[in-house]
Design a protein around this motif. Structure first.
Motif, short mmCIF file in Angstrom:
data_model
loop_
_atom_site.label_atom_id
_atom_site.label_comp_id
_atom_site.label_asym_id
_atom_site.label_seq_id
_atom_site.Cartn_x
_atom_site.Cartn_y
_atom_site.Cartn_z
N LEU A 117 0.85 -1.18 0.00
CA LEU A 117 0.00 0.00 0.00
C LEU A 117 0.89 1.24 0.00
N ASP A 118 1.25 1.67 -1.22
CA ASP A 118 2.16 2.82 -1.33
C ASP A 118 1.38 4.11 -1.14
N GLY A 119 1.99 5.02 -0.42
CA GLY A 119 1.34 6.32 -0.20
C GLY A 119 0.35 6.25 0.94
N SER A 120 0.51 5.24 1.82
CA SER A 120 -0.53 5.02 2.85
C SER A 120 -0.66 6.21 3.79
N SER A 121 0.34 7.11 3.81
CA SER A 121 0.21 8.31 4.66
C SER A 121 -0.91 9.20 4.12
N ASN A 122 -1.32 8.94 2.87
CA ASN A 122 -2.39 9.78 2.29
C ASN A 122 -3.78 9.29 2.64
N ILE A 210 6.83 16.78 -9.40
CA ILE A 210 8.02 16.74 -8.55
C ILE A 210 7.72 17.51 -7.28
N ASN A 211 8.33 17.14 -6.15
CA ASN A 211 8.12 17.87 -4.91
C ASN A 211 9.08 19.06 -4.88
N GLU A 212 8.63 20.20 -5.33
CA GLU A 212 9.51 21.37 -5.47
C GLU A 212 9.98 21.90 -4.13
N ARG A 243 1.70 19.03 -11.32
CA ARG A 243 0.69 18.18 -10.68
C ARG A 243 1.42 17.17 -9.79
N TYR A 244 1.22 17.24 -8.48
CA TYR A 244 1.93 16.35 -7.55
C TYR A 244 1.01 15.98 -6.40
N ILE A 245 0.59 14.71 -6.36
CA ILE A 245 -0.34 14.27 -5.32
C ILE A 245 0.44 13.80 -4.10
N GLY A 246 1.70 13.35 -4.34
CA GLY A 246 2.48 12.82 -3.23
C GLY A 246 2.18 11.35 -2.98
N SER A 247 1.50 10.73 -3.95
CA SER A 247 1.24 9.29 -3.92
C SER A 247 1.69 8.76 -5.27
N PHE A 248 2.79 7.97 -5.27
CA PHE A 248 3.45 7.63 -6.54
C PHE A 248 2.49 7.00 -7.54
N VAL A 249 1.68 6.04 -7.07
CA VAL A 249 0.78 5.33 -8.00
C VAL A 249 -0.21 6.31 -8.63
N ILE A 261 5.75 13.84 -16.89
CA ILE A 261 6.98 13.27 -16.31
C ILE A 261 6.89 13.37 -14.80
N PHE A 262 7.23 12.25 -14.13
CA PHE A 262 7.34 12.22 -12.67
C PHE A 262 8.83 12.13 -12.34
N ILE A 263 9.26 13.00 -11.46
CA ILE A 263 10.69 13.00 -11.08
C ILE A 263 10.81 12.92 -9.57
N TYR A 264 11.57 11.92 -9.09
CA TYR A 264 12.00 11.95 -7.69
C TYR A 264 13.54 11.91 -7.71
N PRO A 265 14.18 13.05 -7.68
CA PRO A 265 15.64 13.09 -7.85
C PRO A 265 16.34 12.87 -6.52
N GLY A 273 17.61 9.17 -3.99
CA GLY A 273 16.20 9.22 -4.35
C GLY A 273 15.41 8.52 -3.25
N LYS A 274 14.09 8.57 -3.33
CA LYS A 274 13.26 8.00 -2.26
C LYS A 274 12.63 6.68 -2.68
N LEU A 275 12.32 6.55 -3.96
CA LEU A 275 11.55 5.38 -4.40
C LEU A 275 12.44 4.15 -4.49
N ARG A 276 11.80 3.00 -4.26
CA ARG A 276 12.54 1.73 -4.18
C ARG A 276 12.64 1.10 -5.57
N TYR A 279 10.36 -2.73 -6.04
CA TYR A 279 8.90 -2.85 -6.01
C TYR A 279 8.18 -1.52 -6.25
N GLU A 280 8.92 -0.51 -6.70
CA GLU A 280 8.26 0.72 -7.16
C GLU A 280 8.78 1.11 -8.54
N ALA A 281 10.08 1.38 -8.65
CA ALA A 281 10.62 1.86 -9.93
C ALA A 281 10.56 0.80 -11.03
P1 P6P Z 1 7.60 13.27 -0.76
C1 P6P Z 1 4.62 8.07 -0.46
O1 P6P Z 1 5.12 8.22 0.86
C2 P6P Z 1 5.84 7.93 -1.39
O2 P6P Z 1 6.59 6.81 -1.06
C3 P6P Z 1 5.39 7.88 -2.83
O3 P6P Z 1 4.15 7.27 -2.98
C4 P6P Z 1 5.38 9.34 -3.23
O4 P6P Z 1 5.59 9.55 -4.61
C5 P6P Z 1 6.54 9.91 -2.41
O5 P6P Z 1 6.66 9.09 -1.25
C6 P6P Z 1 6.31 11.33 -1.98
O6 P6P Z 1 7.46 11.75 -1.28
O7 P6P Z 1 9.02 13.36 -0.25
O8 P6P Z 1 7.39 14.17 -1.95
O9 P6P Z 1 6.55 13.44 0.29
#
Ligand code: P6P
Length: 334
Positions: A117-122, A210-212, A243-249, A261-265, A273-276, A279-281
């Motif tokens: 459950l990715d993004g479960s903080s949301n 992207i999370n600016e 456009r950035y929801i903060g939930s990768f999926v 384009i989605f960027i997590y640099p 980077g943050k994504l795994r 099981y994500e990338a």
């Molecule tokens: P940030 C959710 O916690 C997550 O793993 C991804 O689903 C999401 O794209 C990313 O972190 C958001 O991270 O640092 O922008 O809050």
């Protein structure tokens, strides 16, 4: 068929001929993931009632222990994949070590990596969240439980991958290397039904994700690319939309359908980077490429990266092919 509707299981069986290996097993495995997703969906939809159902760690009115949704989702997927008989080992975002499936009859030949459950903080704010899965064939010798080496394969070795997005509707999107198809859950019949056949992502588009807030720590090339996205230029349709929801999926699914384009640099907090990777990338890179898109770490193709650890992180540039290519050029030139 239900009327003129094609269900996920019918589609899987129809496309079984595409599978290079043990097609019956892979069909059952994909169907098991669909079933687990329906169960997870039911709980995700109730999450908003937590005040009635109780917080995680408490006991609800039915006297049941209330679990955190990502723990619940993890348990559902492990149970479904362990009992199906096709899986010899798993890796989960929720588990530090691999999950060996010991009691298979010995010829289980599939490996599954997943973020339950990715993004479960949301969840608490009712934003869309998702399940991501990646499927390989075992490569280790012997029978019975699989090994870590089975989980540390390059993304190009995936036999299937996909995700489920729990949003305004619940959609399962997957590929087995023969295109990308999406299925929307029809709660009235409890079936995923083909709703997005042969998804293709636009080569060019006008959305960047992207999370600016982390801009101060972006590599120079990323800063320059984001500046490019913001410049007024009618001919290229800029400025693009952020456009950035903060939930990768959720961000990925929107960009897959509309282009973007989605960027997590690399950032100060996440230098790799943050994504795994596993099981994500990798799974979403497989989907993106099969839909005509592109996925890299800013330089190298994501699915060519040789994994070294179950939970390793990777910088990620994923989506419309020409947007990812341009971002890579900015990185190479700055
Ligand atoms: P940030 C959710 O916690 C997550 O793993 C991804 O689903 C999401 O794209 C990313 O972190 C958001 O991270 O640092 O922008 O809050």
């Amino acid at each position: 068929m239900h009327g003129n509707v094609k269900t996920l299981n019918q589609f899987i069986i129809e496309r079984q001929a595409d599978f290079q290996y043990a097609s019956g097993e892979l069909s059952r495995l994909l169907s098991d993931i669909g079933t687990a997703s329906k169960i997870i969906n039911r709980e995700v939809n109730k999450a908003g009632l937590v005040n009635i159902l109780g917080d995680a760690g408490t006991t609800n009115v039915q006297g049941e222990e209330v679990k955190k949704l990502d723990v619940y989702a993890n348990e559902q997927l492990i149970a479904a994949l362990s009992s199906g008989g096709e899986v010899c080992v798993m890796g989960s975002e929720e588990n530090d070590d691999i999950i060996e499936v010991k009691f298979t009859e010995g010829n289980a030949s599939y490996v599954v990596l997943f973020d339950p459950l990715d993004g479960s903080s949301n969840i608490d704010v009712n934003a869309s969240i998702g399940t991501i899965f990646s499927i390989y064939r075992r490569i280790s010798e012997g029978k019975g439980a699989g090994k870590l080496e089975d989980c540390l394969q390059k993304g190009t070795q995936q036999v299937a991958a996909g995700y489920v997005i729990y949003g305004s509707s619940t959609i399962l999107v997957y590929t087995t290397g023969n295109g990308v198809n999406g299925f929307t859950l029809d709660p009235s019949i409890g079936e995923f039904c083909l709703s997005h056949p042969d998804i293709k992502t636009p080569k060019d588009a006008k959305i960047y994700s992207i999370n600016e807030g982390n801009e101060a720590h972006f590599p120079e090339g990323v800063k320059k690319y984001i500046e490019y996205c913001k410049v007024e230029d009618k001919a290229s349709g800029r400025p693009y939309s952020s456009r950035y929801i903060g939930s990768f999926v959720a961000d990925f699914h929107r960009n897959l359908l509309k282009g973007g384009i989605f960027i997590y640099p690399p950032t100060a907090k996440a230098p790799n980077g943050k994504l795994r990777l596993l099981y994500e990338a990798n799974p979403l890179a497989f989907v993106a490429e099969q839909a005509g898109g592109k996925a890299s770490n800013g330089k190298d193709r994501i699915t060519e990266i040789v994994p070294s650890a179950l939970h390793q992180r990777v910088p990620l540039f994923i989506g419309s092919e020409n947007m990812v290519k341009l971002a890579e050029e900015y990185l190479a030139n700055n």
